[in-house]
Every structure is written in C-alpha cells, then in structure tokens.
Design an enzyme around this catalytic site. Structure first.
Site, PDB file in Angstrom:
ATOM      1  N   ASP A   1      -1.906  -0.841   5.718  1.00 46.03           N
ATOM      2  CA  ASP A   1      -2.253  -0.270   7.009  1.00 46.03           C
ATOM      3  C   ASP A   1      -3.805   0.179   7.117  1.00 46.03           C
ATOM      4  O   ASP A   1      -4.284   0.652   8.196  1.00 46.03           O
ATOM      5  CB  ASP A   1      -1.433   1.111   7.419  1.00 46.03           C
TER       6      ASP A   1
ATOM      7  N   ASP B   1       0.843  -1.018  -0.058  1.00 45.45           N
ATOM      8  CA  ASP B   1       0.143   0.312  -0.081  1.00 45.45           C
ATOM      9  C   ASP B   1       0.773   1.345   0.066  1.00 45.45           C
ATOM     10  O   ASP B   1       2.164   1.013   0.243  1.00 45.45           O
ATOM     11  CB  ASP B   1      -0.903  -0.181   1.346  1.00 45.45           C
TER      12      ASP B   1
ATOM     13  N   ASP C   1      -7.543  -2.088   3.357  1.00 47.30           N
ATOM     14  CA  ASP C   1      -6.524  -2.981   2.951  1.00 47.30           C
ATOM     15  C   ASP C   1      -6.800  -4.275   3.995  1.00 47.30           C
ATOM     16  O   ASP C   1      -6.399  -5.158   3.596  1.00 47.30           O
ATOM     17  CB  ASP C   1      -5.155  -2.636   3.469  1.00 47.30           C
TER      18      ASP C   1
END
Length: 771
Positions: free
Chosen positions: A663, A472, A667
């Site tokens: 995080d 990410d 996600d």
C-alpha cells in the site's frame, strides 16, 4: 515511543554495468536537450559519460511495436541500449550525448511511426491528450458512418426479389461506398499503419490480416458497386466492413483509456513534494522558492501539514512526521533537533527548521521513483496464450488465402477474388481477438462489483500461475489503527482516568486507548493540557496533581523519550527527575490490529499450496509479532525498498511467480517488479498506479476470490480459443472449395464472435457474494 533513523539514501540505478556519476553542467548537460528532466548520468565501461533517459510512448498497439522502436533506435549512432515495455508504453534509453542528440532520437522514433515525450508530467500529459483526441475522432467517425451505411444496406436485406429497382439498389451501394471512404482512410488508419510497420520490420501481428481483409473487402465491394457484371460480382459488404472497424476501435479505445488512467495516477502521486518551499535567507527572512531551486546547505521552514521538500536534518523545533508511505513505519515518527527527515514525508504537529542535505535525484523519494521506473521497463517473461496461438494462425490464414486464390485461378478465374475474400473473412481473427479480452472484461466487471479494481487485465493471466504471495504489513495485513492488548494497573480506576486524558490527543495510541475504554460516569476534568512531540501528554487534575501519559522515561521524569519498545504507554503522576523514582501507576501495551479476514485469507492461500511472506519496513520485532499472529512463517522487517525488490527478485530467480500486496510508496518498485500485484484501496496513489489492481473493499478474502476467478477465466479463454480454432478449421475448407459465399462467411464470423462473448459472460455470475 521510539525515534526512527532515516534509511540510507537510494543510489542512482546503474544499467548494464554503468555506474552512476554526478550530473555535469554546461555543454555536456545541454546535449540532453528536452530530455534533461527525465535523464540520469552514468559512467560507461570506457569511462565516457552516457545518459539514461526515460520516455513515454504513444501509438503502440501490440508487442511487435516494441521491437520496431528498439530496432529503429539501435540503428542510431550513440545509442547503447533501448528497452521498450509495450504494456506500460515506456522506453528506457541509454545513449551518449557526445555522439547524438535528443532531437535525432525523437526523430528516429517519429520516423518509425510512434510518438515520444520525456517521462515528466507536462510533456506526457500533452502526448496523451493528442493520442486521446485522435482516438475519439476515429471512434466517432467509425460509429456514425457505420450507422449510415447500415441504413442504406437494410433495404437490400429485407426487400423481396423484384421489389427494389436495380438503379435504386446501385445508388444505395454508391452511397455506402462514399460513406465507407472516411472509415477506411481515417478511422481504420491505425490498422493499416501498424500493419505497414510490422511488414517493414518483417514481423507479423494481428493487424496484418485485419488490414488485408479490410483492403481486399473494400476493393472487391468497390468493384462490385461500379461494375456489377465484372469479376467482383454484385455483392457488397460495406456494412460488415464499417461495423468491424467500429468494434475493433472501441476495444482499442477502452484499452487506451485504462492506460491513460494509470499514467495520470502516477503523475498525481509524483506531485507529493510541495511545489514551493520557505527558504530562510542569511538575514533571517523567509522567501518562497521552487523546490527545484533548493541546494544542499539551504535552511527551510516547514510548517505543520506541509511535506518536507528535501532530505535533511532538523535544526530547530520538534514535531512528528508521517513516513508510512515512504519507509513503512507504521506510526508517526518523532523528529527533534538532529533527527533526519525524508523528502515526501509530512510534518504533522509543529513548524520546524530543516537543514537541506539532499535535493533532486539524490533524495529517497526520487530514488524510489527511479526504482519504480526501472521495474516498469523490464520485459514480461511470459507471453499470452492468445499471442502464441495467434502467431501461427495468422501465417496460416495468409498462406491459405493465397493458395486458394492460386488454385481457383486455374479452376474458375471469375471466382478467384471472392474465394480469397471468403477465406480472409471467415478466418478474420475477430473471434480469436475477442477470446481473451471478452473473458477478461467479464471477469474484470465481476471483480469490480466485489471491490477489486483491475488497472491491468493481465492480472487475470498472471494470478493462476502465482506460487508465492508477499504481503506488506502496515495498512495491508493490518489495519491503520492500534488496539489495546494489555493493561497492568496498580488501581483499575486508573485505566479510565488514563483514557479520559487520552481523549485529548489524536495520537494513534491515545485513540486506541480511548476506543478500548467506554466512559463511565463523570470523567475527570483536566487542566493545562500539553502535548510534547515524541514524549506524550501532560495535564493537571482537579487537585493540582500533574499526570503524564506517554513514553516511560518521560513519564518517570528521567528526561526525553528513549529508543525501545514503542508499543507501550505509561500513565502516572509526575515525579522528581531522579533515578529510581519508582514504578509507573499504569502500564499499557498496544499492538497492530489484524484485518478482520486476515487469518481466513492467509489460511485459504496456504490451502491452495501458495508460499507466504511478510515483508515490511517496520521494526523487525513488530513484523515478527504480526507474522506469528497471522500464521506466516517467513517474515522480514526493516526492509528498505531496495531490500524488498531484492527479496522478490530472489524469489523469482528461484522459479517462483510472485504476487505482491502492498500500500505504500516504498512498495511501488516491488509492485511493479512482481509477476502480479495488488495495492490496497486506501494506499498511496503511486502504489496503486504501479499495481495491476487495487482493493477498494479492503477485504483480503477478495484476493482469494480473485485468484479463483482467474483460474476460471483461464479455462474460459482456452475454451474460446478452442472454439475459434475449431470454427476456422471447419469453415476454411468450405471457403476454399467455393461452397461458402462471402455473405455466409461474414455471418459465420459474427456468430462465432457472439458465441465467444456469451461464453465469457458466464464469468460474471456467482461472484457478487461477499466473504
């Protein structure tokens, strides 16, 4: 600064070709009973309504338990499908309320020997408390009585021949028998119950030989205590028996605690929505209602610092919302009249009135939870090496013990029992059972000292096979803070002036500008400071001139902010709102800050031959820019949770083993779906709950170190398994030939276990050095 549109609402997931439908009311809904809060309605292939329910389970000790529950449920009328994930202890159940009901399904699970509760906070918490309380009591009984038995057994070990009177020795053996009874009947209950369930389902797990060895050893020791001159001889092993039970229960208790911590973290994250909402009544008054009572069309008042209770549209007011953990948007999103808001995001600046458009399961927040639960119930494709080796080994143990007893029944019937007991003890899968967990525990401790906490030790098994790493962006590859990368000023002194005004704001760009410019001398005094949501700062200097710091259109007096490049701020004097008013006095450009070790970590992973991708919900231009700076060729922006999940699934379908590093709440589904997953330590609680581990150190190089340690751990596990098998292959012939008495078999079992543990402890050395 730009405004972001609300992403498309997630649909209710379909299962096995069933399409989502609106939940019915009345009698049909009542058929769900206690499962109503954890169920979704689907339309079956025959057009009938079916329910998809999510439950949490208790009492699972190995992978064989999953098959037992699934078989028991599929025998029930009305059950279309049942899938159990033993690692997460969750059940996904597809069933028809017209053909069965919730109590019947729960009774079927209970009859199979397991506990179940709806996958909602209160029932799941109660189930965990019961399971934890039983585990603590069993552990206490085993350890306390084991110590008492050891005290009674010690004199027999240290006394010389003739030092102890036969009556006293016999009395101590009877005392050991009495103290061992609660251990066998209560503390060791899970082993016997699990073994019985496995045998009923014609499957074989580690608990079968463990239970058989405990039972035979106890029966033989009982016979030796009450009839020393009989077929069982005079040797007893109550001390070894109770010690073995205590050690095994300790390992299972630690595993239970780890699972419960993950479940508690998940439930804490799912309480991000406020419990109460301020609903605006028809007469304009406010009334507090539970979020579950909101309906589409309601108007609610959301104050600064509160979470939005539902998906909707701003009717009055203006503010900024923090959607970073829901959509991946790296900066506060301006919200003005007509803009969409997402349930679970946080109102940052000012009170707003919101028109409710989606509630309950229809919200994006609930959709992400549904995706996450779906990913958690999928079965892992890889079996552990220990399980594969153990399955063949366990059958061999039972066949050898039975064969040895049969042969000795012809040679010397008086030695039949102890030969069988010696085989079971010397081949007791203690070293085999410790081969993997001991190595994983040592590696887990080493990683914890470095700042990487494992919630599921399976990460050490999956990391060596990883072929592709997906990062990410916001909060993972980059820091949460921005940095000033360029300043184009008509007068350099304007930069310090703009920084002085920026210190009056907590906006991320203002903070970045203030950090970049050290105050020099006397700073200008600002008066009449006003911060306009989504636009910028306005203030008056000592000469009365009005200055603005913010979006270009607003600073130039052309109205409100417009969509466009959000990575810049403009500083200049206010001009009349006419076209072509001239250039701004100062143009500032910002960018996200890469983590200090991001470049080294990316290069190290590429040197290991791993593929890398950057997958973010942020704007595509910003994602591409960060990927280029980090050296990652494959980057995808504007990725919704569905797109992230599809991207990782496509990589897996192409044969890749994927490590996901993220995080945010958005996600969480892909963290659960990936073959291995790590969440950042400052990320969303729900993301950390679904990840195999979370990185408290925030150092990406620790991920590289973790993979290197996982490779070492796999080698140590194989060494342990090889030793356990070599030990058994060496000692089994001795036991079968009657040359290995039970006491020597017990000593060999303890020595093999000690060697396995000592070998595993080597993994904790040399990893404390930080990169």
């Amino acid at each position: 600064m730009s405004s972001a549109s609300c992403p498309t609402v997630l649909p209710v997931l379909s299962v096995d070709g069933c399409a989502p439908v609106a939940p019915p009311a009345g009698e049909a809904r009542a058929g769900l009973g206690c499962l109503v809060d954890c169920s979704q309605w689907q339309s079956g292939t025959d057009g009938q309504r079916v329910a998809l329910s999510q439950l949490v389970l208790s009492g699972l000790y190995c992978a064989a338990c999953a098959g037992i529950i699934e078989t028991a449920l599929k025998r029930q009328p009305g059950v279309l499908d049942a899938q159990v994930n033993a690692a997460s202890q969750r059940l996904s159940l597809q069933w028809s309320p017209a053909l069965t009901d919730a109590p019947a399904l729960l009774r079927a699970i209970a009859k199979a020997g397991y506990g179940a509760a709806p996958d909602v906070a209160a029932p799941a918490l109660a189930l965990r408390k019961v399971e934890h309380r039983k585990a603590v009591w069993r552990l206490f009984v085993a350890w306390f009585l084991m110590m008492q038995v050891m005290m009674l057994a010690a004199p027999a070990y240290f006394a010389e021949a003739g030092d102890m009177a036969p009556d006293l020795k016999l009395l101590m053996q009877w005392g050991s028998w009495v103290l061992t009874l609660p251990v066998m009947l209560f503390a060791a209950g899970p082993f016997f119950q699990s073994a019985w369930r496995q045998l009923r389902q014609r499957s074989l797990g580690m608990d079968v030989p463990v239970s058989l060895g405990l039972a035979v050893s106890f029966a033989a020791s009982t016979g030796a205590s009450f009839d020393p001159g009989g077929v069982f001889g005079h040797e007893v092993y109550f001390d070894s028996l109770t010690m073995f039970v205590a050690f095994l229960l300790t390992g299972r208790y630690l595993e239970l605690r780890a699972r419960h911590r993950v479940a508690a973290s998940l439930e804490a994250a799912l309480t991000q929505l406020p419990e109460l909402a301020e609903r605006i009544n028809a007469d304009g008054t406010l009334s507090q209602v539970r979020v579950g009572e909101l309906v589409v069309g309601d108007r609610v008042r959301v104050f600064a610092g509160q979470g939005f209770p539902a998906d909707g549209q701003v009717l009055e007011g203006g503010t900024e919302a923090d959607e970073a953990l829901l959509t991946g948007e790296s900066r506060p999103v301006p919200k003005r009249k007509g803009d969409s808001v997402v349930a679970g995001s946080v109102n940052l600046q000012a009170p707003v009135t919101v028109w409710v458009q989606r509630v309950g399961a229809d919200t994006r927040f609930e959709g992400i939870k549904a995706l996450m639960r779906s990913a958690m119930t999928r079965r892992p494709q890889q079996l552990r090496l220990a399980d594969r080796v153990g399955a063949f080994f366990l059958w061999g143990v039972l066949v050898l013990a039975a064969g040895g007893a049969l042969v000795w029944s012809f040679i010397d019937p008086s030695r039949v029992v102890w030969v069988a007991v010696s085989v079971l003890i010397v081949t007791c899968p203690c070293a085999l059972a410790l081969a993997t967990p001991s190595a994983w525990l040592a590696a887990t401790g080493a990683l914890a000292r470095r700042g990487l906490l494992l919630q599921r030790m399976e990460l050490l098994d999956s990391l060596p096979g990883v072929t592709h790493v997906v990062f990410d962006k916001t909060g993972t590859l980059t820091e949460d803070e921005l940095e000033l990368c360029d300043a184009d000023a008509l007068d350099p002194a304007l930069l310090l002036q703009a920084a002085a005004l920026a210190r009056q704001s907590r906006h991320p760009m203002s903070r970045a500008l203030a950090r970049a410019c050290t105050p020099g001398g006397d700073e200008p005094l600002w008066h009449d400071i006003v911060e306009v949501a989504g636009c910028g700062l306005q203030a008056r200097d000592a000469q009365g001139q009005v200055w603005r710091l913010g979006a270009q259109a607003w600073v130039m007096g052309e109205g409100s902010a417009v969509d466009g490049e959000v990575a810049q701020l403009v500083f200049g004097p206010q001009r009349p709102p006419v076209a072509g008013a001239g250039a701004p006095a100062l143009m500032l450009r910002f960018r996200e800050t890469l983590r200090a070790d991001a470049l080294r970590a990316v290069q190290a992973l590429q040197d290991q031959g791993l593929g890398l991708s950057l997958l973010s919900g942020d704007a595509s231009a910003r994602v591409a820019e960060v990927a280029a700076r980090a050296g990652i060729a494959n980057a995808v922006g504007a990725a919704t949770p569905e797109l992230k999940l599809a991207h990782v699934s496509a990589l897996q379908a192409a044969g890749h083993r994927v490590l996901m590093v993220g995080d945010g709440i958005n996600d969480a589904p892909v963290l659960a779906q990936a073959d291995a997953s790590i969440a950042m330590g400052q990320g969303a609680v729900v993301a950390k709950a679904q990840a195999d581990g979370f990185l408290l150190s925030e150092r990406l190089m620790d991920i590289v170190a973790a993979r290197a340690l996982a490779l070492r751990t796999r080698r140590v596990v194989r060494q342990n398994l090889a030793w356990a098998l070599a030990y058994n292959l060496s000692c089994i012939p001795l036991a079968l030939m009657g040359w290995l008495p039970p006491w020597a078999a017990g000593l060999g079992m303890a020595a093999s276990s000690l060697l396995v543990v000592s070998n595993s402890l080597r993994l904790g050395r040399g990893l404390d050095k930080k990169e």
